[in-house]
Design a protein around this motif. Structure first.
Motif, PDB file in Angstrom:
ATOM      1  N   SER A  10      -0.103   2.348  -8.884  1.00 19.96           N
ATOM      2  CA  SER A  10      -1.094   3.402  -9.431  1.00 19.96           C
ATOM      3  C   SER A  10      -2.729   3.171 -10.336  1.00 19.96           C
ATOM      4  N   ASN A  11      -2.655   1.248 -10.632  1.00 20.80           N
ATOM      5  CA  ASN A  11      -3.680   1.375 -11.311  1.00 20.80           C
ATOM      6  C   ASN A  11      -4.828   0.717 -10.030  1.00 20.80           C
ATOM      7  N   LEU A  12      -4.391   0.510  -8.790  1.00 25.31           N
ATOM      8  CA  LEU A  12      -6.060  -0.310  -8.096  1.00 25.31           C
ATOM      9  C   LEU A  12      -5.846   1.215  -7.147  1.00 25.31           C
ATOM     10  N   LEU A  13      -5.085   2.104  -7.303  1.00 22.99           N
ATOM     11  CA  LEU A  13      -5.554   3.194  -6.449  1.00 22.99           C
ATOM     12  C   LEU A  13      -7.197   3.826  -7.054  1.00 22.99           C
ATOM     13  N   THR A  14      -6.457   4.169  -8.636  1.00 26.12           N
ATOM     14  CA  THR A  14      -7.812   4.864  -9.348  1.00 26.12           C
ATOM     15  C   THR A  14      -8.352   3.946  -9.270  1.00 26.12           C
ATOM     16  N   LYS A  15      -8.395   2.618  -9.152  1.00 26.47           N
ATOM     17  CA  LYS A  15      -9.639   1.741  -8.909  1.00 26.47           C
ATOM     18  C   LYS A  15     -10.596   1.936  -8.076  1.00 26.47           C
ATOM     19  N   LEU A  16     -10.227   2.230  -6.709  1.00 27.97           N
ATOM     20  CA  LEU A  16     -10.737   2.102  -5.973  1.00 27.97           C
ATOM     21  C   LEU A  16     -10.942   3.595  -4.725  1.00 27.97           C
ATOM     22  N   ASP A  17     -10.251   4.455  -5.852  1.00 26.72           N
ATOM     23  CA  ASP A  17     -10.743   6.113  -5.764  1.00 26.72           C
ATOM     24  C   ASP A  17      -9.825   6.698  -4.649  1.00 26.72           C
ATOM     25  N   LEU A  18      -8.793   5.550  -4.490  1.00 23.67           N
ATOM     26  CA  LEU A  18      -8.233   6.024  -3.529  1.00 23.67           C
ATOM     27  C   LEU A  18      -7.122   7.340  -3.325  1.00 23.67           C
ATOM     28  N   ARG A  19      -6.657   7.899  -2.629  1.00 21.62           N
ATOM     29  CA  ARG A  19      -5.842   8.762  -2.554  1.00 21.62           C
ATOM     30  C   ARG A  19      -4.284   8.378  -2.580  1.00 21.62           C
ATOM     31  N   ASP A  20      -3.943   7.800  -1.652  1.00 18.50           N
ATOM     32  CA  ASP A  20      -2.290   7.112  -1.476  1.00 18.50           C
ATOM     33  C   ASP A  20      -2.473   6.006  -1.157  1.00 18.50           C
ATOM     34  N   ARG A  21      -1.545   5.464  -0.222  1.00 20.87           N
ATOM     35  CA  ARG A  21      -1.224   3.921   0.004  1.00 20.87           C
ATOM     36  C   ARG A  21      -1.319   3.846   1.402  1.00 20.87           C
ATOM     37  N   VAL A  22      -1.241   5.485   1.875  1.00 24.12           N
ATOM     38  CA  VAL A  22      -2.153   5.299   3.634  1.00 24.12           C
ATOM     39  C   VAL A  22      -3.846   4.936   3.100  1.00 24.12           C
ATOM     40  N   GLN A  23      -4.438   5.226   2.471  1.00 26.19           N
ATOM     41  CA  GLN A  23      -5.943   5.024   1.998  1.00 26.19           C
ATOM     42  C   GLN A  23      -6.363   4.052   1.354  1.00 26.19           C
ATOM     43  N   ALA A  24      -5.305   3.300   1.189  1.00 23.20           N
ATOM     44  CA  ALA A  24      -4.747   1.420   0.341  1.00 23.20           C
ATOM     45  C   ALA A  24      -5.070   0.707   2.205  1.00 23.20           C
ATOM     46  N   VAL A  25      -4.436   1.001   2.645  1.00 22.96           N
ATOM     47  CA  VAL A  25      -4.271   0.166   3.773  1.00 22.96           C
ATOM     48  C   VAL A  25      -6.010  -0.168   4.197  1.00 22.96           C
ATOM     49  N   VAL A  26      -6.186   1.075   4.492  1.00 23.87           N
ATOM     50  CA  VAL A  26      -6.963   2.271   5.557  1.00 23.87           C
ATOM     51  C   VAL A  26      -8.527   0.868   4.666  1.00 23.87           C
ATOM     52  N   PHE A  27      -8.521   1.150   3.748  1.00 26.33           N
ATOM     53  CA  PHE A  27      -9.161   0.532   2.597  1.00 26.33           C
ATOM     54  C   PHE A  27      -8.954  -1.558   2.738  1.00 26.33           C
ATOM     55  N   ALA A  28      -8.424  -1.265   2.897  1.00 24.22           N
ATOM     56  CA  ALA A  28      -7.563  -3.148   3.104  1.00 24.22           C
ATOM     57  C   ALA A  28      -8.398  -3.738   3.773  1.00 24.22           C
ATOM     58  N   TYR A  29      -8.436  -3.474   5.651  1.00 20.98           N
ATOM     59  CA  TYR A  29      -8.850  -3.271   6.565  1.00 20.98           C
ATOM     60  C   TYR A  29      -9.842  -3.354   6.345  1.00 20.98           C
ATOM     61  N   GLU A  30     -10.782  -1.694   6.220  1.00 22.12           N
ATOM     62  CA  GLU A  30     -11.769  -1.553   6.461  1.00 22.12           C
ATOM     63  C   GLU A  30     -12.804  -2.913   5.638  1.00 22.12           C
ATOM     64  N   SER A  31     -12.256  -3.232   4.467  1.00 24.37           N
ATOM     65  CA  SER A  31     -12.736  -4.256   3.170  1.00 24.37           C
ATOM     66  C   SER A  31     -12.937  -5.840   3.584  1.00 24.37           C
ATOM     67  N   GLY A  32     -11.798  -5.796   4.618  1.00 21.64           N
ATOM     68  CA  GLY A  32     -11.845  -7.128   5.334  1.00 21.64           C
ATOM     69  C   GLY A  32     -10.751  -8.153   3.913  1.00 21.64           C
ATOM     70  N   LEU A  33      -9.808  -7.384   3.653  1.00 25.00           N
ATOM     71  CA  LEU A  33      -9.308  -8.178   2.857  1.00 25.00           C
ATOM     72  C   LEU A  33      -8.188  -8.730   3.612  1.00 25.00           C
ATOM     73  N   ILE A  34      -7.614  -7.546   4.995  1.00 27.38           N
ATOM     74  CA  ILE A  34      -7.051  -8.374   5.901  1.00 27.38           C
ATOM     75  C   ILE A  34      -7.065  -8.104   6.540  1.00 27.38           C
TER      76      ILE A  34
END
Length: 200
Positions: A171-195
């Motif tokens: 919940s905290n990471l979605l709020t901080k990164l302004d993401l709607r849900d887990r799918v958006q978090a996965v996309v963000f993780a790859y696009e940001s180069g985290l993983i």
């Protein structure tokens, strides 16, 4: 008919095209919108984008087109799930419930295509990389696990914490990164180069 027959699920409206879907989603305020991709007047990707920007509805894309550009564009537009039309009835019902409850759902073939496409697109986006600094170490680790496809229970086991703690981190990471849900978090993780595939 499939959804209306389920306890706890009510179909509040139907739309013949993307523009009508946007209009009805705005008027009827549904919890979940089941969206096709190819439609007249306005396609499902644009309709998904408009619905996600202007309503609280979660969008679950159901289509016969297992094509990279549609998968990627629908997810970027805010879709919380992407299933193919050969999905079984019980899987469709489960998907609607999961998306309504804030989970995200992707067909396995879609996940593979998404990751391949993200890698093919090349280097990480610096603007997203900078946003990672807003996360705590535990939130960053949680995001890594999310991007690898782990469930809350699996993340809790890996991090040796309770599932409640995992939910708080998510919940905290979605709020901080302004993401709607887990799918958006996965996309963000790859696009940001985290993983990246094979690196976790």
């Amino acid at each position: 008919m499939i959804l209306n027959a389920q306890e706890g699920i009510q179909v509040v409206g139907e739309a013949a095209n993307g523009a009508e879907a946007v209009s009805k989603a705005t008027q009827l305020d549904p919890g979940v919108v089941l969206m096709d991709i190819r439609m007249p007047v306005m396609d499902g990707v644009e309709a998904t984008d408009r619905i996600c920007r202007s309503t609280r509805a979660k969008v679950l894309v159901l289509t016969m087109y297992d094509i990279d550009e549609y998968v990627y564009d629908a997810l970027r537009a805010g879709a919380s799930g992407f299933l193919l039309k050969d999905v079984r009835r019980n899987e469709l019902v489960d998907a609607v419930r999961l998306v309504h409850d804030g989970e995200a759902l992707l067909a396995p073939s879609v996940t593979r295509r998404l990751i391949t496409d993200l890698v093919r697109r090349g280097a990480a986006r610096p603007d997203l990389t900078q946003r990672l600094a807003e996360l705590t170490d535990r939130e960053t680790l949680t995001l890594r696990h999310l991007a690898r496809g782990l469930s809350n229970a699996e993340i809790a086991s890996a991090m040796v914490v309770s599932q409640h703690t995992v939910k708080t981190h998510v919940s905290n990471l979605l709020t901080k990164l302004d993401l709607r849900d887990r799918v958006q978090a996965v996309v963000f993780a790859y696009e940001s180069g985290l993983i990246a595939p094979g690196i976790g």
